[in-house]
Design a protein around this motif. Structure first.
Motif, PDB file in Angstrom:
ATOM      1  N   GLU A   1      -9.845 -36.796  -6.565  1.00 52.22           N
ATOM      2  CA  GLU A   1     -11.277 -36.459  -6.494  1.00 52.22           C
ATOM      3  C   GLU A   1     -11.781 -36.322  -7.902  1.00 52.22           C
ATOM      4  O   GLU A   1     -11.209 -35.605  -8.715  1.00 52.22           O
ATOM      5  CB  GLU A   1     -11.440 -35.143  -5.715  1.00 52.22           C
ATOM      6  CG  GLU A   1     -12.814 -34.519  -5.827  1.00 52.22           C
ATOM      7  CD  GLU A   1     -13.835 -35.324  -5.051  1.00 52.22           C
ATOM      8  OE1 GLU A   1     -14.879 -35.644  -5.622  1.00 52.22           O
ATOM      9  OE2 GLU A   1     -13.567 -35.652  -3.898  1.00 52.22           O
TER      10      GLU A   1
ATOM     11  N   ALA B   1     -13.372 -34.706  -0.688  1.00 55.69           N
ATOM     12  CA  ALA B   1     -12.761 -35.708  -1.545  1.00 55.69           C
ATOM     13  C   ALA B   1     -13.466 -37.038  -1.394  1.00 55.69           C
ATOM     14  O   ALA B   1     -13.885 -37.416  -0.314  1.00 55.69           O
ATOM     15  CB  ALA B   1     -11.284 -35.865  -1.171  1.00 55.69           C
TER      16      ALA B   1
ATOM     17  N   ARG C   1      -6.250 -30.119  -0.460  1.00 53.89           N
ATOM     18  CA  ARG C   1      -7.329 -29.949   0.506  1.00 53.89           C
ATOM     19  C   ARG C   1      -7.125 -28.705   1.376  1.00 53.89           C
ATOM     20  O   ARG C   1      -6.004 -28.344   1.732  1.00 53.89           O
ATOM     21  CB  ARG C   1      -7.438 -31.189   1.407  1.00 53.89           C
ATOM     22  CG  ARG C   1      -7.752 -32.459   0.664  1.00 53.89           C
ATOM     23  CD  ARG C   1      -7.703 -33.669   1.577  1.00 53.89           C
ATOM     24  NE  ARG C   1      -8.859 -33.763   2.452  1.00 53.89           N
ATOM     25  CZ  ARG C   1      -9.007 -34.684   3.403  1.00 53.89           C
ATOM     26  NH1 ARG C   1      -8.034 -35.568   3.597  1.00 53.89           N
ATOM     27  NH2 ARG C   1     -10.101 -34.726   4.133  1.00 53.89           N
TER      28      ARG C   1
ATOM     29  N   GLN D   1     -11.514 -30.922  -1.193  1.00 55.10           N
ATOM     30  CA  GLN D   1     -10.408 -30.756  -2.131  1.00 55.10           C
ATOM     31  C   GLN D   1     -10.799 -29.683  -3.139  1.00 55.10           C
ATOM     32  O   GLN D   1     -11.888 -29.712  -3.715  1.00 55.10           O
ATOM     33  CB  GLN D   1     -10.120 -32.072  -2.855  1.00 55.10           C
ATOM     34  CG  GLN D   1      -8.861 -32.020  -3.728  1.00 55.10           C
ATOM     35  CD  GLN D   1      -8.594 -33.360  -4.368  1.00 55.10           C
ATOM     36  OE1 GLN D   1      -9.463 -33.922  -5.026  1.00 55.10           O
ATOM     37  NE2 GLN D   1      -7.390 -33.890  -4.180  1.00 55.10           N
TER      38      GLN D   1
END
Length: 571
Positions: free
Chosen positions: A160, A171, A311, A325
């Protein structure tokens, strides 16, 4: 035989009824919202009525305490949305939500179970089309990666690059799940056929929940692989709102584009102190901003410290709403946001739901009804027309058969109608009673029952006059005889109304309730209005005329009988 006790003071009895009406309408105009309008049901004003049936994991009957708690939470959601004229009532083991207006989604959104948990993401993959058959035990799920057990170190999501607005954003490498459009826990539609194996509906639901838990909440790595491969995001989820937060969970995103293996819950939605929605101007998207309580803030700080570049999932009713994330951590201050493809309305709806907490039960829809305002107005006109036709028909019958005595019956009907309307207005304020089409039907039948009381009374007067008594002496004697008959009939009608109210559900209760109210009021009107009016009429030379009271033929029969008896005695 002397007149019955209480009939000797007709003006006093009429005064009592007038005082009763004065009290009723004083309460109508000087208490509450001061409006003389009755509270109408959705079939008369338009709106949505949803009946929810509680589900428990064990298939047991829900406790009244949990139903009352659910009622309080849903009422808080109603107040939070500013929905005017809505109501939430307990009907046996069900909750009935009524929301005026044509926006049916508003009523449905109020019933979301809203059990929110924040869980770490251990593994994510795309769902197999149509829920393919699970792979053999020990094989890897799609993607070629074996998911870790719930106790192992989580696998980070793809990279990300966009910095977070509040420390956690979805993300880029994963599709952001759209907020779920459904508003009730997804359920299979009810079927009229009996459940397999001879189980009751509740037992079948409990079995489905238990089977889903055994497969999708197992701590065994091989079972987790099977659950990931077998997960079908297109089917109703029996686990909705019933997952165990202390165990791992295999579930789908709300839009069905991802299947997740999640670790045990780290933060409960009850730790949310406040939830608001707003537009993130930097990201040009709507978000739900959360503020945690003290314990929740500490847990969030610890979680974000452990899961930097990994995440975490916000799981609402066993579905992943958002799986951002974590870009930096630990995040202090106890604040974060849930992002996704929200609209302004859906973000506000979710914030309101989370703000007031999750329901202690999960629900399925057993009945849903939406009526447009136009159809409601047509139904109201039809109901009023039916009532007017019934009233006019009764009055015409009384005038035709009893001449001007029918006017007294009409006055009694009007007096009863005025009292009934005031009582219905007050009941709408005090207990939330709404007048619907079924209730109007009960009122119309009540008109017939009231007319029946007059017929019984008048016929008893005729019986007395056939025995040779005058109109003046026949009225009190006929009243004594009519009392027993009328009270017996009203008692039977009242018992039927009570039994129907206790055993029925939904709109049938409105019919039984109004029928019971009119039955009780009929007795009051009979004693305080009809009987006193006839007592006064019996003392008037004008009302004693056969051309006025229509009793000339009865008096003629009495004279003929008297003459016949005289002839027999003279022989």
């Amino acid at each position: 035989m002397p007149p019955s006790q209480g009939s000797a003071h007709p003006f006093r009895l009429l005064g009592v009824y007038a005082a009763l009406l004065a009290v009723i309408y004083a309460l109508v105009f000087f208490t509450g919202d001061h409006s003389p309008s009755a509270k109408l049901g959705i079939d008369l004003q338009g709106g949505t009525r949803v009946t929810l049936t509680a589900r428990t994991p064990e298939g047991n009957k829900p406790s009244q305490e949990s139903l009352k708690k659910a009622q309080e939470i849903i009422e808080s959601r109603v107040n939070g949305l500013g929905v005017s004229g809505s109501e939430v009532v307990i009907d046996g083991d069900n909750l009935v939500i009524t929301v005026p207006g044509e926006d049916s989604q508003q009523a449905r959104a109020l019933a979301t179970t809203a059990k929110l948990y924040i869980r770490p993401v251990l593994f994510a993959t795309e769902p197999q089309a149509g829920g393919a058959a699970p792979p053999a035990t020990g094989t890897a799920p799609p993607g070629g990666t074996t998911p870790p057990a719930a106790t192992e170190t989580p696998v980070p999501a793809p990279g990300e690059s966009t910095p977070p607005a509040d420390g956690a954003t979805p993300a880029d490498g994963a599709t952001t799940p759209a907020p779920q459009s459904r508003v009730f826990p997804a359920q299979a539609p009810p079927t009229p056929t009996p459940p397999p194996g001879g189980l009751t509906t509740q037992q079948q639901q409990a079995k489905e929940i238990a089977d889903a838990k055994a497969l999708r909440q197992s701590t065994d790595q091989q079972v987790q692989q099977v659950a990931l491969a077998a997960m079908d995001c297109t089917k109703p989820d029996p686990l909705t709102g019933n997952d165990d937060p202390a165990l791992p969970l295999v579930t789908c995103s709300q839009d069905g584009t991802e299947v997740f293996l999640l670790g045990p819950s780290r933060i409960d939605g009850q730790e949310i102190a406040d939830a608001t929605s707003g537009l993130n101007s930097q990201q040009a998207r709507h978000e739900v901003n959360l503020e945690f309580k003290s314990a929740g803030a500490d847990a969030w700080s610890k979680l974000t410290g452990e899961y930097v570049n990994k995440r975490v999932a916000f799981v609402l009713d066993s579905k992943v709403v958002s799986a951002p994330q974590v870009q930096q951590g630990p995040q202090l201050g106890g604040r974060t946001s849930i992002s996704g493809s929200f609209t302004a309305d859906s973000a506000a709806e979710l914030a309101n739901t989370l703000k007031y907490g999750s329901l202690p039960l999960s629900f399925q829809t057993s009945e849903a009804e939406t009526v447009s305002a136009t159809l409601g107005l047509s139904s109201l006109k039809a109901g009023l027309l039916a009532g007017a036709v019934g009233l006019i028909a009764v009055l015409l019958y009384c005038l035709l058969v009893y001449r001007m005595l029918g006017l007294l019956a009409g006055f009694s009907l009007i007096a009863a109608g005025v009292a009934v309307y005031g009582i219905i207005v007050l009941l709408g304020r005090w207990i939330g009673f709404t007048l619907d089409l079924a209730g109007i039907a009960g009122l119309i039948i009540g008109i017939g029952l009231t007319a029946d009381s007059f017929v019984v009374f008048f016929e008893r007067i005729k019986d007395e006059m056939r025995e040779g008594r005058s109109f003046r002496s026949a009225v009190p004697r006929g009243w004594q005889r009519a009392q027993r008959t009328n009270l017996s009939g009203k008692t039977v009608s009242l018992i039927a109304s009570v039994v129907l109210y206790l055993l029925a559900a939904g709109q049938v209760k409105g019919f039984a309730f109004t029928l019971g109210v009119t039955t009780v009021l009929d007795v009051i009107v009979l004693y305080l209005v009809t009987a006193p009016l006839l007592m006064l009429a019996s003392r008037s030379p004008f009302w004693a005329k056969p051309s006025v009271n229509g009793l000339g033929s009865v008096q003629q029969i009495a004279r003929e009988r008297g003459q016949a008896r005289s002839k027999e005695m003279s022989r």
